[in-house]
Design an enzyme around this catalytic site. Structure first.
Site, PDB file in Angstrom:
ATOM      1  N   LYS A  84     -46.123 -15.404  34.178  1.00  0.00           N
ATOM      2  CA  LYS A  84     -44.674 -15.456  34.402  1.00  0.00           C
ATOM      3  C   LYS A  84     -44.317 -16.771  35.094  1.00  0.00           C
ATOM      4  O   LYS A  84     -45.023 -17.220  36.013  1.00  0.00           O
ATOM      5  CB  LYS A  84     -44.265 -14.257  35.264  1.00  0.00           C
ATOM      6  CG  LYS A  84     -42.773 -14.046  35.436  1.00  0.00           C
ATOM      7  CD  LYS A  84     -42.538 -12.729  36.169  1.00  0.00           C
ATOM      8  CE  LYS A  84     -41.062 -12.442  36.428  1.00  0.00           C
ATOM      9  NZ  LYS A  84     -40.864 -11.131  37.093  1.00  0.00           N
ATOM     10  N   SER A 157     -37.507  -8.066  35.369  1.00  0.00           N
ATOM     11  CA  SER A 157     -37.255  -9.468  35.119  1.00  0.00           C
ATOM     12  C   SER A 157     -38.361 -10.108  34.307  1.00  0.00           C
ATOM     13  O   SER A 157     -38.238 -11.228  33.825  1.00  0.00           O
ATOM     14  CB  SER A 157     -37.128 -10.199  36.453  1.00  0.00           C
ATOM     15  OG  SER A 157     -38.355 -10.162  37.175  1.00  0.00           O
ATOM     16  N   SER A 181     -39.704  -4.583  37.820  1.00  0.00           N
ATOM     17  CA  SER A 181     -39.800  -5.681  36.857  1.00  0.00           C
ATOM     18  C   SER A 181     -41.122  -5.799  36.132  1.00  0.00           C
ATOM     19  O   SER A 181     -41.247  -6.627  35.236  1.00  0.00           O
ATOM     20  CB  SER A 181     -39.482  -7.010  37.551  1.00  0.00           C
ATOM     21  OG  SER A 181     -38.168  -7.012  38.038  1.00  0.00           O
TER      22      SER A 181
END
Length: 468
Positions: A84, A157, A181
């Site tokens: 990420k 997210s 998330s």
């Protein structure tokens, strides 16, 4: 529903690692195949913020040479992974979904990235996320698409990690979870997401949203693969004093232990309140499978999480305001409206009100800790409704009850820091994945891995893949 896949890009990490270790396939060939697949597929998914092709090939060549020389580092050696884009990568931009950080090139790796490198993993690139890891993508960022249907929510997210892992654009990924998330994208994209207990994994070099609730963990195509990734990134870190000292537990051993006699708590009332039939069916089937595997299903009453759910947003807002002090309000106009609003809210909460919130959080955490003295695991939905369409997601700001329902089963365990695992458990009438969640006691990721591996040993859901 698609048939079981034997494609190279959908191999488990353990399967691929065996082929690499025995030199039946080379890390360079695997990496080139992954880069070719990203080039062919990700234009429709937008899961990558940045593809690091040159670095990946250089790491793959180094891994191939080491393995040929008999210096095999372990199960991730030569395996292509992505992270990420809020994990620092030395000399490579780390933007955290924020245009103001697009030129930010860290001078060191995040601890989790460094540990992947030390294990010999190949870094394919950085995966896209919502702005600052909060709830909405920045207006200048193209949001990742759900790997199963572009008209549906990819989760937040860690939208990029969820889509890329599901679509075979990496063999696993690192993500983060502050309110759900890892779990939402794992459920939305039909992959396995493991949120470790708070403190199990170093947060050094990972862009903050809310430091006391941020968790870094793996997303993968199976519980066994998630365990392999967690074993590499977990453990103490002098650069992060909040990381639990000492090495990681033996997660590989947990994969094989089974769940005979494990106590799984089910709060039937909490799990059924406004929970749609599709989720109910997934939960019921999971309960029966766990029972058939030797687990004891225990009727429980989980501590009331209503106030905890309500407290999560202001707690996150205060910590986000702290995390963004260097750029907000100085560069306010470069922020998206949603993240800016959260930061503004965080600046308005009084010290007394925040202290009351902290005390309520401590009280709830204590009650949850006591609860886990009576069971080993808790089984819940990830959220109470079928996978949401993008049209429905766009109305969240106008439906506070929908936001609270989305957070009902996730954010309480960011406040308490309990580890969780999200497992694929079935499909909706529209053909979208439905996941469910298991929660364990403090730092007991091994129990989650035991249960997840046992469930996946007898179910097909984690081996179903989207048509790309």
């Amino acid at each position: 529903m698609t048939p079981l896949s034997t494609d190279l890009h959908y191999l488990d990490i353990t399967e691929l690692a065996t082929l690499i270790r025995t030199r039946q396939i080379s890390p360079v060939a695997v990496t080139r195949a992954q880069l070719d697949r990203i080039a062919a597929v990700d234009g429709a998914l937008d899961s990558y913020a940045l593809v690091t092709a040159d670095l990946a090939l250089a790491q793959a060549e180094a891994a191939e040479a080491e393995i040929a020389a008999g210096r095999y580092r372990g199960v991730l050696h030569g395996v292509p992974i992505a992270v990420k884009d809020l994990c620092w990568t030395k000399g490579i931009p780390t933007a955290a979904g924020m245009p103001i950080h697009q030129g930010h090139c860290p001078t060191e790796d995040a601890t989790v990235v460094q540990r992947l490198k030390e294990a010999g993993a190949v870094l394919l690139g950085k995966l896209q996320l919502t702005e600052g890891a909060y709830s909405d993508h920045h207006p200048l960022i193209t949001p990742p698409k759900n790997a199963w249907n572009a008209d549906y929510w990819p989760g937040i997210s860690s939208s990029g990690p969820g889509a890329a892992t599901a679509a075979g654009l990496c063999y696993g990924s690192l993500a983060s979870d502050t309110g759900g998330s890892i779990r939402w994208p794992a459920a939305a994209n039909g992959v396995t997401g493991l949120k470790p207990g708070w403190g199990r994994v170093s947060r050094h070099g990972v862009f903050e949203l809310a430091a006391s609730m941020d968790h870094v963990g793996p997303m993968a195509r199976s519980a066994a693969d998630a365990a392999m990734l967690l074993a590499i990134i977990a453990g103490g870190d002098p650069k992060d004093p909040t990381a639990i000292p000492g090495p990681a537990p033996d997660y590989a051993a947990a994969i094989k232990q089974g769940i005979q006699g494990v106590r799984i708590g089910v709060d039937a009332e909490w799990n059924s309140a406004d929970v749609d039939p599709g989720n109910q069916e997934v939960l019921s089937e999971a309960i029966e499978i766990f029972r058939s595997l030797g687990a004891h299903i225990v009727d429980v009453a989980f501590p009331d999480a209503t106030q905890a759910v309500a407290d999560w947003a202001p707690a996150c807002a205060v910590e986000a305001a702290c995390a963004h002090q260097a750029t907000y309000p100085a560069r306010k106009n470069e922020y998206g409206a949603v993240l800016a609003s959260v930061i503004e809210t965080g600046g308005t909460l009084s010290g007394i009100d925040y202290q009351k919130l902290i005390l309520r959080r401590l009280n709830f955490s204590g009650r949850v800790a006591t609860f886990f003295s009576t069971v080993d695991l808790l089984l819940t939905p990830v959220h109470p409704f079928a996978p949401l369409s993008l049209d429905a997601i766009q109305t969240l700001g106008e439906q506070p009850h929908l936001i609270l329902n989305l957070q009902r089963y996730t954010c309480p365990f960011n406040l308490t820091g309990n580890p969780t695992i999200t497992l694929p458990g079935g499909f909706s009438e529209q053909g979208l994945p439905i996941g469910f969640q298991l929660v364990a006691g403090h730092l007991d990721e091994s129990m989650l891995i035991r249960a997840g591996a046992a469930f996946q040993s007898t179910t097909p859901w984690h081996r179903r893949h989207p048509v790309i």
